[in-house]
Design an enzyme around this catalytic site. Sequence first.
Site, short mmCIF file in Angstrom:
data_model
loop_
_atom_site.label_atom_id
_atom_site.label_comp_id
_atom_site.label_asym_id
_atom_site.label_seq_id
_atom_site.Cartn_x
_atom_site.Cartn_y
_atom_site.Cartn_z
N HIS A 41 52.19 37.48 32.54
CA HIS A 41 51.12 36.56 32.97
C HIS A 41 50.45 36.11 31.69
O HIS A 41 49.95 36.96 30.92
CB HIS A 41 50.14 37.30 33.91
CG HIS A 41 49.02 36.46 34.45
ND1 HIS A 41 48.74 36.33 35.81
CD2 HIS A 41 48.08 35.72 33.82
CE1 HIS A 41 47.69 35.54 35.98
NE2 HIS A 41 47.26 35.15 34.78
N ASN A 61 51.71 36.68 22.96
CA ASN A 61 53.12 37.07 22.83
C ASN A 61 53.92 36.40 23.93
O ASN A 61 53.53 36.44 25.10
CB ASN A 61 53.25 38.59 22.92
CG ASN A 61 52.57 39.29 21.76
OD1 ASN A 61 52.72 38.88 20.61
ND2 ASN A 61 51.82 40.34 22.05
N HIS A 110 48.54 35.38 28.59
CA HIS A 110 47.28 35.97 28.13
C HIS A 110 47.13 35.77 26.64
O HIS A 110 48.10 35.73 25.90
CB HIS A 110 47.19 37.45 28.51
CG HIS A 110 48.35 38.29 28.06
ND1 HIS A 110 49.55 38.30 28.75
CD2 HIS A 110 48.52 39.12 27.01
CE1 HIS A 110 50.39 39.12 28.14
NE2 HIS A 110 49.79 39.62 27.06
N GLY A 132 57.34 41.02 22.05
CA GLY A 132 56.73 42.23 22.60
C GLY A 132 55.86 41.97 23.82
O GLY A 132 55.01 42.80 24.14
N HIS A 187 48.53 31.95 38.12
CA HIS A 187 49.63 32.65 37.45
C HIS A 187 50.49 31.68 36.66
O HIS A 187 51.09 30.75 37.22
CB HIS A 187 50.49 33.40 38.48
CG HIS A 187 51.60 34.18 37.82
ND1 HIS A 187 51.45 35.47 37.37
CD2 HIS A 187 52.86 33.80 37.47
CE1 HIS A 187 52.58 35.87 36.80
NE2 HIS A 187 53.45 34.88 36.85
N THR A 225 54.63 42.30 27.30
CA THR A 225 54.86 43.35 28.29
C THR A 225 54.33 42.99 29.66
O THR A 225 54.72 43.62 30.65
CB THR A 225 54.22 44.68 27.84
OG1 THR A 225 52.82 44.48 27.64
CG2 THR A 225 54.86 45.18 26.55
N CYS A 276 47.38 39.37 37.86
CA CYS A 276 46.90 38.76 39.10
C CYS A 276 46.11 39.79 39.92
O CYS A 276 45.08 39.46 40.52
CB CYS A 276 48.05 38.19 39.92
SG CYS A 276 48.69 36.60 39.31
N ASP A 282 41.09 45.04 26.84
CA ASP A 282 42.44 45.64 26.84
C ASP A 282 42.31 47.15 27.03
O ASP A 282 41.44 47.80 26.44
CB ASP A 282 43.15 45.32 25.53
CG ASP A 282 44.64 45.55 25.61
OD1 ASP A 282 45.41 44.57 25.57
OD2 ASP A 282 45.07 46.72 25.74
N CYS A 297 52.14 40.96 40.25
CA CYS A 297 51.75 40.75 38.85
C CYS A 297 50.49 41.56 38.54
O CYS A 297 49.47 41.43 39.23
CB CYS A 297 51.51 39.26 38.60
SG CYS A 297 50.73 38.92 37.01
#
Length: 113
Positions: A97, A86, A99, A92, A46, A94, A7, A30, A4
């Site tokens: 994990h 999301n 967030h 969307g 996770h 992507t 992670c 980001d 991940c």
Amino acid sequence: MSDCLFCKIIAGEIPSTRVYEDETVFAFRDINPQAPTHVLVVPKAHIADCNGVSAENSAVVAHIFEVIPKIAAAEGLINGYRVVSNCGSDAGQTVQHLHFHILGGKVLNLEMA
Ligand code: 5GP
Ligand code: ZN
């Protein structure tokens, strides 16, 4: 989760620009910012997405929402900000994990979909 991306970021195996960290939460900038401030806030444990939140792990989500205003204040987002998560392909998502995006630093587009 060994494969991940987030992670690995939390573990420091992939570099990131950290803006906040405590025992259960990690926040970082980001890599492809959509606003002047674009921070991702994630649980260290996770959880794949919003569908993975349960009675057993929801305390960390509550904690994330205690942390978000502190990050927003530290980022100087005095006129407001947006929090987005999301969930799944139609939204969307992507990175699998959980967030929360914090977006701010400008007047944001009001379109939701
Ligand atoms: P999603 O599209 O799943 O809601 O959000 C994933 C976010 O992770 C995207 O905004 C994307 O720019 C960000 N992202 C993807 N890979 C990396 C990375 O390696 N480092 C950082 N800091 N952000 C990333
Ligand atoms: Zn993960």
